[in-house]
Design an enzyme around this catalytic site. Structure first.
Site, PDB file in Angstrom:
ATOM      1  N   SER A 284       0.836  -1.202   0.000  1.00  0.00           N
ATOM      2  CA  SER A 284       0.000   0.000   0.000  1.00  0.00           C
ATOM      3  C   SER A 284       0.868   1.247   0.000  1.00  0.00           C
ATOM      4  O   SER A 284       2.073   1.189   0.235  1.00  0.00           O
ATOM      5  CB  SER A 284      -0.891   0.012   1.242  1.00  0.00           C
ATOM      6  N   LYS A 285       0.211   2.354  -0.229  1.00  0.00           N
ATOM      7  CA  LYS A 285       0.911   3.641  -0.213  1.00  0.00           C
ATOM      8  C   LYS A 285       1.543   3.841   1.163  1.00  0.00           C
ATOM      9  O   LYS A 285       2.649   4.371   1.290  1.00  0.00           O
ATOM     10  CB  LYS A 285      -0.098   4.749  -0.504  1.00  0.00           C
ATOM     11  N   ARG A 286       0.845   3.379   2.192  1.00  0.00           N
ATOM     12  CA  ARG A 286       1.376   3.542   3.548  1.00  0.00           C
ATOM     13  C   ARG A 286       2.701   2.801   3.733  1.00  0.00           C
ATOM     14  O   ARG A 286       3.593   3.271   4.408  1.00  0.00           O
ATOM     15  CB  ARG A 286       0.342   3.069   4.577  1.00  0.00           C
TER      16      ARG A 286
ATOM     17  N   ASP B 284       5.369   4.950   2.282  1.00  0.00           N
ATOM     18  CA  ASP B 284       5.697   6.081   3.162  1.00  0.00           C
ATOM     19  C   ASP B 284       6.521   5.607   4.353  1.00  0.00           C
ATOM     20  O   ASP B 284       7.498   6.229   4.752  1.00  0.00           O
ATOM     21  CB  ASP B 284       4.403   6.734   3.696  1.00  0.00           C
TER      22      ASP B 284
END
Ligand code: GLU
Length: 506
Positions: free
Chosen positions: A265-267, A270
């Site tokens: 995921s994008k998380r 990050d």
């Protein structure tokens, strides 16, 4: 493979930036199309206007262009099967919902939100799954339970309704997946999905099937998250009378988190510091997500890396250009299980393509960083610096900051080298050696190397004792590119100047 001309589509919904999982889906579609001399379509699935995000469609086009996947038919490219954007095809779908209703495979449902909630609560209270399906539909307000007259009245009155598919109870639905083999579902696992919404617009399921049919799609290659929808789609093909030309299905494995389980995921990006989007994305709210392009990745590297996330050739080859992928790729060699994203591997790929990049390509990659300092000794000198340092980095953008000392005396001197290596007899030897280079006008890497050999033998010392101090005098650092190449590039005059600086400083 059937004899049908290969026509595949990448069918993203413009709901935000394209995740690398979506990019990989596009890539596999592209490779498959090109390998089979077929067509690669881009269809924008924007039926859900609530989730529409400004700029997302443009982002998809730019991403595919950057990665080198030209579209054969699409919104901008045109083609004989357009329009290629579902919001421009809205007049197309209702007739097919009607056809299904006429044939008894779909029905009008008039239930209010309260009635639906009540049904769900009741079913849940009885520990049954809260589905609108063959069991529950007979106690709901729809054209299967209401009289024909009442249905007609409601429709004439303009009452709100939706159209649902009428799935059978307890029927086996089988279909073949090019990656997973035969897949069997029981119709009781499914629910009577909505085909047409209250506003008369189609849901994803109806629009997707109608468009794949009308666009003569031969293979549906998409992410694993769509596998649960596939039996419904198979039923739609059957009920619409299109079973003979139903596309073949291939559901790709997920791209997984580098650590732990679950979809990348994008998380995760990050949290672990890597991009999950091809290009930088600025959301309409102004939030910025990093992209591979802006992080310094070359498109060739991203393509190669993504191709290998879920596909394995027969041998252990890992490096593939797009052309080679087109030749070698096969759906049979796509794995069923998820592929773990590997950040180090991504960098490894970039390093490889950097090593193979031409001087002009490297120069273009660093253009934004080049200042007068870098060009003061001419373009050729700059190109040589890029060439000599590229093996030391993962990204082109790291070269010039790393190579500061090629353009000016070292800004800093690594103290550790000074403490450990610059003592006792070493400075004397370095001075003598460098003076010897200057006196003998030894300007090439091999002359400088030979001279060190001669010097060390003469003095009865090991060459190793002088190598790191020598590098340190010139670059201020402990490591770097091959030392004699570095010295030859910097040149004798500058080396002599740097020796003076060190003699004054230390
Ligand atoms: N619009 C769907 C998506 O966003 C397409 C799924 C499919 O390929 O059928 O992924």
């Amino acid at each position: 493979m059937s004899d049908r001309p290969v026509r595949v589509r990448f069918a993203p919904s413009p709901t935000g930036p394209l995740h690398i999982g979506g990019v990989r889906t596009a890539l596999y579609n592209y490779l498959f199309a090109k390998q089979n001399k077929g067509k690669f379509l881009l269809r924008i699935e924007d039926t859900d206007q609530k989730r529409f995000v400004e700029g997302a469609e443009d982002y998809i086009n730019k991403s595919l262009a950057w990665l080198g996947m030209p579209i054969d038919e699409g919104v901008h490219e045109g083609g004989n099967f357009g329009p290629y954007k579902q919001s421009e095809r809205m007049g197309t779908y209702a007739a097919y919902a009607d056809q299904l209703i006429q044939a008894g495979h779909a029905y009008y449902a008039f239930d209010t939100p309260d009635e639906l909630n009540e049904m769900r609560a009741k079913l849940e209270a009885n520990k049954m799954s809260a589905k609108y399906d063959a069991t529950s539909r007979m106690s709901m307000r729809n054209s299967l339970t209401l009289s024909e007259d009442e249905v007609k009245d409601r429709l004439d009155n303009g009452d709100k309704y939706i159209v649902r598919i009428k799935l059978p109870r307890n029927e086996e639905i089988r279909f073949h997946d090019e990656i997973r083999g035969w897949i069997v579902f029981n119709s009781s696992q499914l629910d009577d999905k909505v085909l047409l919404k209250e506003d008369g617009l189609p849901t994803y399921h109806l629009a997707n099937i109608v468009d794949d049919h009308l666009m003569e799609i031969s293979h549906v290659i998409r992410g694993e998250e769509w596998l649960p929808s596939a039996p419904l789609h198979v039923m739609l093909y059957k009920y619409l009378g299109w079973k003979d030309t139903m596309p073949k299905f291939a559901h790709l494995p997920l791209i997984l988190k580098p650590d732990g389980k679950g979809k990348l995921s994008k998380r995760d990006g990050d949290r672990l510091g890597f991009p999950v989007f091809p290009l930088e994305w600025k959301s309409p709210e102004g939030e910025i997500s990093s992209g591979y392009r802006e992080s310094g990745y070359m498109p060739e590297a991203v393509v190669n890396m993504l191709a290998m996330l879920g596909w394995h050739p027969s041998d252990n080859q890992e490096l593939f250009t797009m052309e080679e992928l087109i030749k070698t790729f096969s759906l049979e060699k796509v794995s069923k299980s998820g592929a773990k994203f590997d950040m180090d591997k991504a960098k490894w790929y970039n390093h490889h393509y950097l090593m193979n990049a031409s001087g002009a390509a490297l120069r273009a990659m660093v253009d934004g960083q080049v200042t007068d300092v870098h060009t003061s000794q001419g373009e050729d000198y700059l190109l040589e610096v890029l060439e000599i340092l590229k093996e030391k980095v993962s990204f082109a953008g790291e070269i010039l900051p790393l190579g500061q000392y090629f353009f000016a005396p070292p800004a800093e001197y690594d103290e550790k080298v000074q403490r450990k290596k610059w003592k006792d007899e070493v400075p004397g030897h370095i001075n003598d050696y460098i003076n010897g280079l200057v006196e003998g006008n030894k300007t090439t890497a091999s002359d400088m190397e030979d001279h060190l050999e001669v010097y060390a033998n003469e003095k009865g010392i090991g060459k190793g004792m002088l190598m790191q101090p020598l590098r340190w005098v010139v670059s201020g650092q402990a490591g770097g590119p091959p030392i004699f190449e570095m010295l030859a590039l910097i040149g004798l005059a500058e080396i002599a100047k740097r020796l003076e600086i060190v003699n004054e400083k230390f």
